[in-house]
Design a protein around this motif. Structure first.
Motif, mmCIF file in Angstrom:
data_model
loop_
_atom_site.group_PDB
_atom_site.id
_atom_site.type_symbol
_atom_site.label_atom_id
_atom_site.label_comp_id
_atom_site.label_asym_id
_atom_site.label_seq_id
_atom_site.Cartn_x
_atom_site.Cartn_y
_atom_site.Cartn_z
ATOM 1 N N LYS A 267 0.827 -1.220 0.000
ATOM 2 C CA LYS A 267 0.000 0.000 0.000
ATOM 3 C C LYS A 267 0.857 1.264 0.000
ATOM 4 O O LYS A 267 0.423 2.312 0.472
ATOM 5 C CB LYS A 267 -0.977 0.019 1.186
ATOM 6 C CG LYS A 267 -1.819 -1.235 1.312
ATOM 7 C CD LYS A 267 -3.261 -0.977 0.983
ATOM 8 C CE LYS A 267 -4.069 -2.251 1.034
ATOM 9 N NZ LYS A 267 -5.371 -2.190 0.464
ATOM 10 N N HIS A 276 -11.952 -0.809 -10.604
ATOM 11 C CA HIS A 276 -13.127 -0.022 -10.995
ATOM 12 C C HIS A 276 -14.236 -0.276 -9.989
ATOM 13 O O HIS A 276 -14.394 -1.409 -9.518
ATOM 14 C CB HIS A 276 -13.598 -0.424 -12.397
ATOM 15 C CG HIS A 276 -14.497 0.598 -13.003
ATOM 16 N ND1 HIS A 276 -15.843 0.630 -12.739
ATOM 17 C CD2 HIS A 276 -14.232 1.632 -13.821
ATOM 18 C CE1 HIS A 276 -16.374 1.657 -13.382
ATOM 19 N NE2 HIS A 276 -15.420 2.279 -14.042
ATOM 20 N N VAL A 331 -10.092 1.285 -18.557
ATOM 21 C CA VAL A 331 -9.900 1.971 -19.847
ATOM 22 C C VAL A 331 -8.633 2.837 -19.843
ATOM 23 O O VAL A 331 -7.965 3.001 -20.865
ATOM 24 C CB VAL A 331 -11.165 2.796 -20.178
ATOM 25 C CG1 VAL A 331 -11.333 3.984 -19.248
ATOM 26 C CG2 VAL A 331 -11.208 3.237 -21.608
HETATM 27 N N1 CMC Z 1 -4.106 -0.337 -6.888
HETATM 28 C C1 CMC Z 1 -3.943 -0.938 -5.678
HETATM 29 N N2 CMC Z 1 -4.949 -1.329 -4.887
HETATM 30 C C2 CMC Z 1 -6.194 -1.069 -5.319
HETATM 31 C C3 CMC Z 1 -6.444 -0.440 -6.552
HETATM 32 C C4 CMC Z 1 -5.346 -0.074 -7.345
HETATM 33 N N3 CMC Z 1 -5.522 0.519 -8.535
HETATM 34 N N4 CMC Z 1 -7.771 -0.315 -6.728
HETATM 35 C C5 CMC Z 1 -8.351 -0.832 -5.640
HETATM 36 N N5 CMC Z 1 -7.392 -1.295 -4.784
HETATM 37 C C6 CMC Z 1 -7.591 -2.008 -3.520
HETATM 38 C C7 CMC Z 1 -8.151 -1.082 -2.456
HETATM 39 O O1 CMC Z 1 -7.111 -0.458 -1.744
HETATM 40 C C8 CMC Z 1 -8.933 -2.066 -1.621
HETATM 41 O O2 CMC Z 1 -8.004 -2.804 -0.845
HETATM 42 P P1 CMC Z 1 -8.403 -3.369 0.624
HETATM 43 O O3 CMC Z 1 -9.540 -4.322 0.405
HETATM 44 O O4 CMC Z 1 -7.162 -4.007 1.120
HETATM 45 O O5 CMC Z 1 -8.806 -2.156 1.417
HETATM 46 C C9 CMC Z 1 -9.483 -3.051 -2.645
HETATM 47 O O6 CMC Z 1 -8.587 -2.991 -3.753
HETATM 48 C C10 CMC Z 1 -10.879 -2.782 -3.133
HETATM 49 O O7 CMC Z 1 -10.934 -1.522 -3.768
HETATM 50 P P2 CMC Z 1 -12.302 -0.764 -3.844
HETATM 51 O O8 CMC Z 1 -12.533 -0.187 -2.480
HETATM 52 O O9 CMC Z 1 -13.364 -1.678 -4.309
HETATM 53 O O10 CMC Z 1 -12.067 0.360 -4.916
HETATM 54 P P3 CMC Z 1 -13.050 1.600 -5.179
HETATM 55 O O11 CMC Z 1 -14.274 1.140 -5.856
HETATM 56 O O12 CMC Z 1 -13.249 2.378 -3.909
HETATM 57 O O13 CMC Z 1 -12.183 2.508 -6.156
HETATM 58 C C11 CMC Z 1 -10.957 3.087 -8.089
HETATM 59 C C12 CMC Z 1 -12.197 2.355 -7.539
HETATM 60 C C13 CMC Z 1 -11.044 3.085 -9.601
HETATM 61 C C14 CMC Z 1 -10.941 4.529 -7.583
HETATM 62 C C15 CMC Z 1 -9.697 2.328 -7.595
HETATM 63 O O14 CMC Z 1 -9.695 1.025 -8.121
HETATM 64 C C16 CMC Z 1 -8.413 3.051 -7.983
HETATM 65 O O15 CMC Z 1 -7.962 3.902 -7.220
HETATM 66 N N6 CMC Z 1 -7.810 2.722 -9.179
HETATM 67 C C17 CMC Z 1 -6.635 3.442 -9.637
HETATM 68 C C18 CMC Z 1 -7.052 4.753 -10.308
HETATM 69 C C19 CMC Z 1 -7.687 4.498 -11.666
HETATM 70 O O16 CMC Z 1 -7.183 3.724 -12.474
HETATM 71 N N7 CMC Z 1 -8.802 5.197 -11.936
HETATM 72 C C20 CMC Z 1 -9.526 5.108 -13.207
HETATM 73 C C21 CMC Z 1 -10.827 4.395 -13.043
HETATM 74 S S1 CMC Z 1 -11.571 3.911 -14.618
HETATM 75 C C22 CMC Z 1 -11.975 5.360 -15.456
HETATM 76 C C23 CMC Z 1 -12.821 6.310 -14.681
HETATM 77 O O17 CMC Z 1 -13.970 6.038 -14.397
HETATM 78 O O18 CMC Z 1 -12.309 7.393 -14.382
#
Ligand code: CMC
Length: 398
Positions: A267, A276, A331
């Motif tokens: 982390k 996503h 994406v």
């Molecule tokens: N890298 C590392 N860990 C991750 C990531 C990642 N990219 N995404 C989720 N996790 C972990 C998160 O820390 C959590 O871990 P734990 O269960 O240990 O606490 C677990 O996976 C579940 O994540 P989540 O809570 O279901 O994720 P979320 O729905 O709150 O957030 C997100 C979705 C897209 C913000 C997140 O996946 C992220 O930060 N991704 C990286 C940024 C990114 O690529 N964004 C573009 C999204 S697609 C286009 C758009 O819509 O903008």
């Protein structure tokens, strides 16, 4: 009042019913107005998809001709807006320019402002609504191109209303347009157009929720678009395509992929372009985008970072940390590599997400005003702060 559901970050709250976009996150399926994204990416183009999103049906021949004519003849921006954009520093982030320019457009369109024209302007007058939808879509590309020209320290290039939306966008940004009758490479126009279809809408994402939330106050749509664009700017949303490239550049070589993933698992880092809120299997857009990447690399040469990105994806897809959390490439994982191969500067990438998403923002804004219950969006909270206490004068504070 009554029972309140506590749902931090809206993990499970539906605030609106919608007929625009459907996502099945478990199957990795996406459709707009009933049409699967794969068919739209192959057979439609950006302006037609925008019409479909906003008006709910594919246009007939006459509607299609009028729509394209209207949007492409509302691409000019006024001298006032050009002055606002031109006053920005050359190293301003293009998204800051985009947000500011839309806020400024509102200032220069008093006839579109419900505060001046009457609170219910857009509920009562659908002609005003449609006129502003066309103006906003037309001007979004020109503002985007102008933000790029500021960065290049070059004069703005006037739009070509006889070109297609994406052809005109590439034309307005490219240094070669300073010569006469320049036409961008048709393969690159096609690739950008497909990317625009893929980015045009994605139901209640952060920026679309912002557009709907802000719009529910009945503010003018220019201000609401500025707010939505600001939401998109963040690295967890539309800024992720830029963050992916910065991350892959920092990783630098295939040898550094596994040590980087160890940091993610501790982390200390985020794996941008993965994960996503809705897709828990695969993002159908990332499959199509991989094919677009091949066509762009054919025209522009292979992007060297693709080797590192591919190794990163393969290693993450095999790793228990990502598998157990159902994290897959989204994406943004591939789009940045395409924009890089196309020669766009890194900080311009989120703009290439924002311009097509304007279509989705407008579709949701219109839907809310046409079919909503006219209520302002106003979530509740659970107060967990101090209980009642007496004010403490300065000299008695510890
Ligand atoms: N890298 C590392 N860990 C991750 C990531 C990642 N990219 N995404 C989720 N996790 C972990 C998160 O820390 C959590 O871990 P734990 O269960 O240990 O606490 C677990 O996976 C579940 O994540 P989540 O809570 O279901 O994720 P979320 O729905 O709150 O957030 C997100 C979705 C897209 C913000 C997140 O996946 C992220 O930060 N991704 C990286 C940024 C990114 O690529 N964004 C573009 C999204 S697609 C286009 C758009 O819509 O903008």
């Amino acid at each position: 009042n009554g029972i309140r559901v506590f749902d931090p970050a809206f993990l499970n709250t539906a605030a609106i019913s919608s007929k625009i976009t459907f996502i099945d996150g478990d199957r990795g399926f996406l459709m707009h107005r009933g049409y699967p994204i794969e068919q739209l990416a192959e057979k439609s183009d950006f302006l037609e998809t925008a019409y479909l999103l906003i008006y709910g049906r594919l246009p007939d021949k006459k509607q299609d001709t009028t729509w394209r004519y209207e949007v492409m003849h509302h691409t000019e921006i006024s001298e006032d807006v050009k002055k606002v954009i031109g006053s920005m520093r050359y190293d301003s982030h293009p998204m800051s320019v985009f947000v500011s320019a839309f806020a400024a457009l509102g200032a220069f369109a008093p006839e579109a402002n419900p505060a001046l024209q009457g609170r219910n302007l857009y509920l009562e007058n659908k002609d005003v609504m449609n006129k502003n939808i066309i103006r906003i879509l037309g001007k979004a590309g020109t503002i985007a191109a102008a933000s790029m020209r500021v960065r290049m320290n070059r004069p703005f290039i006037a739009p070509r209303s006889d070109y297609s939306y994406c052809e005109n966008l590439l034309y307005m940004m490219d240094a070669q347009s300073e010569g006469e009758n320049y036409r961008p490479d048709s393969r690159l126009v096609k690739a950008l157009d497909t990317l625009f279809i893929l980015h045009a809408d994605h139901e209640m994402n952060c920026s679309t929720a912002t557009m709907t939330h802000v719009g529910s106050s009945l503010v003018d749509p220019y201000s609401a678009i500025a707010a939505a664009a600001a939401a998109l700017y963040g690295p967890l949303h539309g800024g992720a395509n830029e963050a992916v490239i910065r991350m892959v550049e920092k990783i630098g070589s295939v040898d550094n992929v596994l040590p980087f993933l160890e940091k993610v698992k501790r982390k200390e880092e985020l794996l941008f372009g993965f994960g996503h809120r809705v897709y828990r299997n695969t993002d159908p857009r990332s499959k199509i985008i991989r094919e677009v990447a091949d066509s762009v690399f054919e025209a522009c040469g292979r992007e060297p970072l693709i080797e590192v990105a591919t190794a990163l994806r393969d290693a993450a897809l095999k790793d228990e940390f990502f598998v157990s959390r159902r994290l897959y490439p989204n994406v943004d994982f591939w789009s940045g590599l395409i924009y890089k191969a196309l020669g766009f500067p890194l900080d311009f990438f989120p703009i290439l997400f924002a311009v097509p998403r304007v279509a989705g923002w407008l579709a949701h804004w219109k839907q809310m005003l046409d079919h909503g219950n006219g209520k302002i969006w106003r979530p509740r909270q659970v107060y967990v702060g101090e209980g009642l206490r007496d004010y403490v004068p300065m000299e008695q504070r510890a």
